[in-house]
Design a protein around this motif. Structure first.
Motif, PDB file in Angstrom:
ATOM      1  N   LEU A  16       1.813   4.709   6.463  1.00 36.27           N
ATOM      2  CA  LEU A  16       2.325   3.520   5.799  1.00 36.27           C
ATOM      3  C   LEU A  16       1.165   2.833   5.100  1.00 36.27           C
ATOM      4  O   LEU A  16       0.086   2.680   5.662  1.00 36.27           O
ATOM      5  N   HIS A  17       1.384   2.410   3.860  1.00 36.00           N
ATOM      6  CA  HIS A  17       0.261   1.861   3.103  1.00 36.00           C
ATOM      7  C   HIS A  17       0.749   0.832   2.104  1.00 36.00           C
ATOM      8  O   HIS A  17       1.914   0.759   1.758  1.00 36.00           O
ATOM      9  N   PRO A  22      -4.631   6.321   1.629  1.00 39.77           N
ATOM     10  CA  PRO A  22      -6.021   6.711   1.874  1.00 39.77           C
ATOM     11  C   PRO A  22      -6.210   8.212   1.663  1.00 39.77           C
ATOM     12  O   PRO A  22      -5.291   9.008   1.914  1.00 39.77           O
ATOM     13  N   THR A  23      -7.369   8.597   1.181  1.00 41.53           N
ATOM     14  CA  THR A  23      -7.703  10.009   0.980  1.00 41.53           C
ATOM     15  C   THR A  23      -9.096  10.267   1.543  1.00 41.53           C
ATOM     16  O   THR A  23      -9.888   9.347   1.729  1.00 41.53           O
ATOM     17  N   ILE A  43     -10.458   4.349   1.110  1.00 40.44           N
ATOM     18  CA  ILE A  43      -9.371   3.528   1.642  1.00 40.44           C
ATOM     19  C   ILE A  43      -9.491   2.110   1.095  1.00 40.44           C
ATOM     20  O   ILE A  43     -10.580   1.664   0.720  1.00 40.44           O
ATOM     21  N   GLY A  44      -8.365   1.415   1.059  1.00 41.82           N
ATOM     22  CA  GLY A  44      -8.388   0.011   0.684  1.00 41.82           C
ATOM     23  C   GLY A  44      -8.828  -0.848   1.858  1.00 41.82           C
ATOM     24  O   GLY A  44      -8.724  -0.448   3.024  1.00 41.82           O
ATOM     25  N   ALA A  45      -9.297  -2.039   1.577  1.00 39.01           N
ATOM     26  CA  ALA A  45      -9.723  -2.963   2.630  1.00 39.01           C
ATOM     27  C   ALA A  45      -8.558  -3.385   3.513  1.00 39.01           C
ATOM     28  O   ALA A  45      -8.762  -3.837   4.638  1.00 39.01           O
ATOM     29  N   HIS A  46      -7.324  -3.245   3.008  1.00 40.16           N
ATOM     30  CA  HIS A  46      -6.132  -3.657   3.745  1.00 40.16           C
ATOM     31  C   HIS A  46      -5.406  -2.456   4.368  1.00 40.16           C
ATOM     32  O   HIS A  46      -4.204  -2.507   4.615  1.00 40.16           O
ATOM     33  N   ALA A 114       9.992  -0.884  11.182  1.00 46.20           N
ATOM     34  CA  ALA A 114       9.282  -0.834   9.900  1.00 46.20           C
ATOM     35  C   ALA A 114       7.887  -0.239  10.008  1.00 46.20           C
ATOM     36  O   ALA A 114       7.432   0.485   9.116  1.00 46.20           O
ATOM     37  N   LEU A 115       7.179  -0.525  11.103  1.00 51.47           N
ATOM     38  CA  LEU A 115       5.804  -0.041  11.245  1.00 51.47           C
ATOM     39  C   LEU A 115       5.745   1.463  11.464  1.00 51.47           C
ATOM     40  O   LEU A 115       4.709   2.084  11.225  1.00 51.47           O
ATOM     41  N   THR A 116       6.836   2.063  11.900  1.00 55.47           N
ATOM     42  CA  THR A 116       6.836   3.488  12.222  1.00 55.47           C
ATOM     43  C   THR A 116       7.129   4.370  11.015  1.00 55.47           C
ATOM     44  O   THR A 116       7.060   5.601  11.120  1.00 55.47           O
ATOM     45  N   ARG A 117       7.447   3.782   9.886  1.00 54.26           N
ATOM     46  CA  ARG A 117       7.846   4.546   8.711  1.00 54.26           C
ATOM     47  C   ARG A 117       6.654   4.850   7.804  1.00 54.26           C
ATOM     48  O   ARG A 117       5.685   4.112   7.763  1.00 54.26           O
ATOM     49  N   ALA A 118       6.756   5.935   7.060  1.00 57.95           N
ATOM     50  CA  ALA A 118       5.676   6.320   6.153  1.00 57.95           C
ATOM     51  C   ALA A 118       5.726   5.546   4.841  1.00 57.95           C
ATOM     52  O   ALA A 118       4.728   5.470   4.118  1.00 57.95           O
TER      53      ALA A 118
END
Length: 212
Positions: A16-17, A22-23, A43-46, A114-118
């Protein structure tokens, strides 16, 4: 043997992003004859479990490397807000027992939904503006939630909750996995990566039993 509870979500390419995923690339690999594996991440800071510093919405305010340890290390109260449909109100906070806590974590239905979804959900639970004002009025130092934004879905155009919390110097933790955390009081150790001058950073966080 430790009773520490890890509330971080793993960082990987399919997670989830918000924004870009992130790569990573392998700079050196043992299979190629190098002495060790060495990777480089973008990766982003968030990304993942992270903190928003006040400077995220208030120019010139505290950056992530300037956050006081007192804000991110100390007693924290995990509040049971699993009944809330979308927006946590001041009344919800009072009913959940937030009064008197300097640091709070919101366990909502996000942790098992919601947190468990990609991918980003169409709906999730966030803190409403009156809830943010309630925390600010009581001098809360730190507030965390189990989704990638503290903001409720209806408010992501003007971000009033972030503006209120950041304006008062409240540190925000997002993407905390609270699915296995029972409501109650804990000792929290949250250590943001000290990105100099930046508005946010990944922040490994654990909960421990309070000292007897």
């Amino acid at each position: 043997m430790t009773d520490a509870i890890d509330i971080n979500i793993p960082i990987h390419g399919e997670m989830l992003h918000w924004g870009r995923r992130p790569t990573f690339e392998m700079v050196e690999q043992i299979v190629d004859g190098y002495a060790s594996d060495v990777s480089r991440w973008l990766i982003g800071a968030h990304t993942g479990t992270h903190v928003d510093a006040p400077s995220h919405f208030v120019p010139g305010s505290t950056t992530v490397d300037q956050i006081a340890l007192d804000s991110v290390v100390g007693p924290v109260r995990v509040l049971d807000l699993r009944h809330v449909e979308e927006e946590i109100t001041a009344a919800d906070l009072a009913a959940a027992g937030a009064e008197g806590a300097a640091r709070v974590l919101f366990r909502t239905r996000n942790s098992t939904d919601a947190l468990t979804r990609a991918e980003k959900s169409e709906t999730w639970v966030g803190l409403g503006p009156d809830g943010a004002a309630w925390l600010v009025e009581r001098g809360v130092l730190f507030a965390g939630i189990d989704y990638m934004t503290m903001e409720a879905p209806a408010n992501t155009a003007t971000w009033p909750t972030h503006v209120a919390l950041c304006g008062a110097g409240v540190v925000i933790l997002e993407n905390a996995d609270l699915s296995s955390v029972e409501p109650g009081d804990y000792l929290m150790v949250c250590q943001p990566v000290p990105f100099a001058g930046r508005e946010a950073a990944p922040a490994p966080t654990v909960l421990l039993p309070l000292p007897a």
